[in-house]
Design an enzyme around this catalytic site. Structure first.
Site, PDB file in Angstrom:
ATOM      1  N   CYS A  17       1.172 -28.242  34.347  1.00  0.00           N
ATOM      2  CA  CYS A  17       1.153 -28.552  32.920  1.00  0.00           C
ATOM      3  C   CYS A  17       2.056 -29.761  32.692  1.00  0.00           C
ATOM      4  O   CYS A  17       2.759 -30.215  33.602  1.00  0.00           O
ATOM      5  CB  CYS A  17       1.646 -27.363  32.109  1.00  0.00           C
ATOM      6  SG  CYS A  17       3.369 -26.923  32.486  1.00  0.00           S
ATOM      7  N   HIS A  46       8.904 -22.904  39.240  1.00  0.00           N
ATOM      8  CA  HIS A  46       8.741 -21.762  40.140  1.00  0.00           C
ATOM      9  C   HIS A  46       7.604 -22.005  41.141  1.00  0.00           C
ATOM     10  O   HIS A  46       6.498 -21.492  40.996  1.00  0.00           O
ATOM     11  CB  HIS A  46       8.474 -20.484  39.328  1.00  0.00           C
ATOM     12  CG  HIS A  46       9.726 -19.914  38.729  1.00  0.00           C
ATOM     13  ND1 HIS A  46       9.738 -19.092  37.631  1.00  0.00           N
ATOM     14  CD2 HIS A  46      11.020 -20.060  39.091  1.00  0.00           C
ATOM     15  CE1 HIS A  46      10.981 -18.748  37.350  1.00  0.00           C
ATOM     16  NE2 HIS A  46      11.780 -19.330  38.217  1.00  0.00           N
ATOM     17  N   GLU A 131      13.778 -18.452  31.503  1.00  0.00           N
ATOM     18  CA  GLU A 131      13.473 -18.921  30.151  1.00  0.00           C
ATOM     19  C   GLU A 131      14.038 -17.980  29.092  1.00  0.00           C
ATOM     20  O   GLU A 131      14.604 -18.418  28.083  1.00  0.00           O
ATOM     21  CB  GLU A 131      11.958 -19.076  29.954  1.00  0.00           C
ATOM     22  CG  GLU A 131      11.640 -19.713  28.604  1.00  0.00           C
ATOM     23  CD  GLU A 131      10.164 -19.710  28.258  1.00  0.00           C
ATOM     24  OE1 GLU A 131       9.855 -19.599  27.061  1.00  0.00           O
ATOM     25  OE2 GLU A 131       9.327 -19.827  29.176  1.00  0.00           O
ATOM     26  N   THR A 170       7.382 -18.584  26.473  1.00  0.00           N
ATOM     27  CA  THR A 170       6.172 -19.421  26.385  1.00  0.00           C
ATOM     28  C   THR A 170       5.093 -19.056  27.408  1.00  0.00           C
ATOM     29  O   THR A 170       3.962 -19.506  27.285  1.00  0.00           O
ATOM     30  CB  THR A 170       6.526 -20.906  26.580  1.00  0.00           C
ATOM     31  OG1 THR A 170       7.084 -21.092  27.885  1.00  0.00           O
ATOM     32  CG2 THR A 170       7.504 -21.391  25.515  1.00  0.00           C
ATOM     33  N   SER A 229       6.027 -16.543  36.108  1.00  0.00           N
ATOM     34  CA  SER A 229       5.529 -15.635  35.068  1.00  0.00           C
ATOM     35  C   SER A 229       4.100 -15.970  34.672  1.00  0.00           C
ATOM     36  O   SER A 229       3.240 -15.099  34.589  1.00  0.00           O
ATOM     37  CB  SER A 229       6.437 -15.705  33.839  1.00  0.00           C
ATOM     38  OG  SER A 229       5.918 -14.934  32.782  1.00  0.00           O
TER      39      SER A 229
END
Length: 319
Positions: A17, A46, A131, A170, A229
């Site tokens: 992203c 990650h 996060e 997020t 995640s």
């Protein structure tokens, strides 16, 4: 004997992203500007392959700021950090660059704005995830309460049920979060939500692509790391949307070929911190065993791009 036919339904969007792309670029540009070593607090993103690649270029990954010398630059990971971390870096007169994803920073600003307005914050997230730790660390202890499930909502002890706001990590599953938000709104009718969805565009888009693929295939492989995640959420989304075999693999070496015996179609996607080179590695592993046809399943087109911090804008990376 010829290889059996197999259709690969390749998800789009998948993989990196804009926030991950920016974070990796920040480390590479910092190495170019200041030379090695550059220290990075926590994994920048990650993904072991990405981290190992940056380590080979001179990045040193540490868990805490105390593991860094004062005279070398330090970078904070894309997941964000508690306010105490840059404060400590400043007190030690360290050069630091914050690679926090701008969409995570947006949640930090949101939480702070609600707190200034006198609201206690409830965060929907996973305990211990960097996060979540970073977002909760934007405010003093007790100002942000964490819920992970709808059951947590029933048991949470708040200061004033009429003065609450919620934010979310997020990288959560869009569908799971809907249930938790509904539980919060049911128990606390006056709770204030985000102006715009906290779950980032990339997480949402990758989950939508998996939903489109899941009913079409015998198996889904998500290329990503076990501590990612958003990658783990993609595996769950695949399983919940009609695919009997939905698995996470870091590399092609982790593919369980025995479990895939007899399949005619497979869906492939990648978490937001997994590079395309690993997706191609997995596709090549299938090509070695099957007569492969690749069909792209595109549910969105992403054109998001985030600028690097000003301190690095004088660096031009070689293409």
């Amino acid at each position: 004997m010829s290889n059996p036919p197999l259709t690969i339904h390749l998800a789009a969007p998948r993989g990196f992203c804009a926030g991950v792309d920016r974070a990796i670029k920040i480390v590479e540009m910092a190495l170019q500007k200041w030379g090695a070593p550059v220290y990075v607090r926590h994994e920048i993103v990650h993904n072991k392959f990405v981290v190992d690649g940056l380590r080979a270029k001179g990045a040193v990954f540490v868990e805490e700021l105390e593991d860094c010398p004062n005279d070398r630059p330090v970078i904070f990971s894309a997941h964000g950090v508690a306010k105490s971390v840059p404060a400590e870096a400043q007190s030690r007169e360290m050069v630091y660059v914050d690679a926090t994803c701008p969409l995570v920073s947006k949640v930090h600003i949101e939480a702070e704005r609600h707190s200034v307005a006198g609201l206690q914050i409830i965060m929907i997230g996973h305990a211990g995830h960097p996060e979540t730790v970073g977002t909760m660390g934007q405010l003093p202890d007790g100002e942000v309460l964490l819920v992970e499930t709808e059951e947590d909502v029933a048991n949470i002890d708040v200061r004033n049920p009429d003065k609450l706001a919620f934010v979310t990590q997020t990288t959560l599953s869009v569908d799971d979060t809907i249930g938790i938000v509904a539980a919060l709104q049911s128990r606390f009718p006056k709770i204030v939500g985000p102006h715009k969805e906290d779950i980032c565009y990339a997480t949402t888009n990758r989950q939508e692509a998996v939903k489109a693929i899941a009913p079409l295939v015998d198996a889904i492989l998500v290329v990503g790391a076990p501590n990612s995640s958003n990658s783990r959420r993609l595996v769950e989304v695949g399983a919940k949307n009609g695919c009997a075999y939905s698995q996470l693999v870091q590399r092609d070496t982790e593919i369980d070929w025995r479990a895939l015996e007899g399949i005619r179609s497979v869906g492939i996607t990648a978490g937001a911190s997994a590079p395309e080179v690993l997706v191609n590695e997995v596709i090549d592993a299938f090509r070695a065993r099957y007569d492969v046809t690749v069909e792209l399943v595109e549910t969105a087109v992403e054109r998001v791009n985030f600028k690097v911090p000003r301190v690095l804008r004088d660096i031009e990376l070689e293409a």
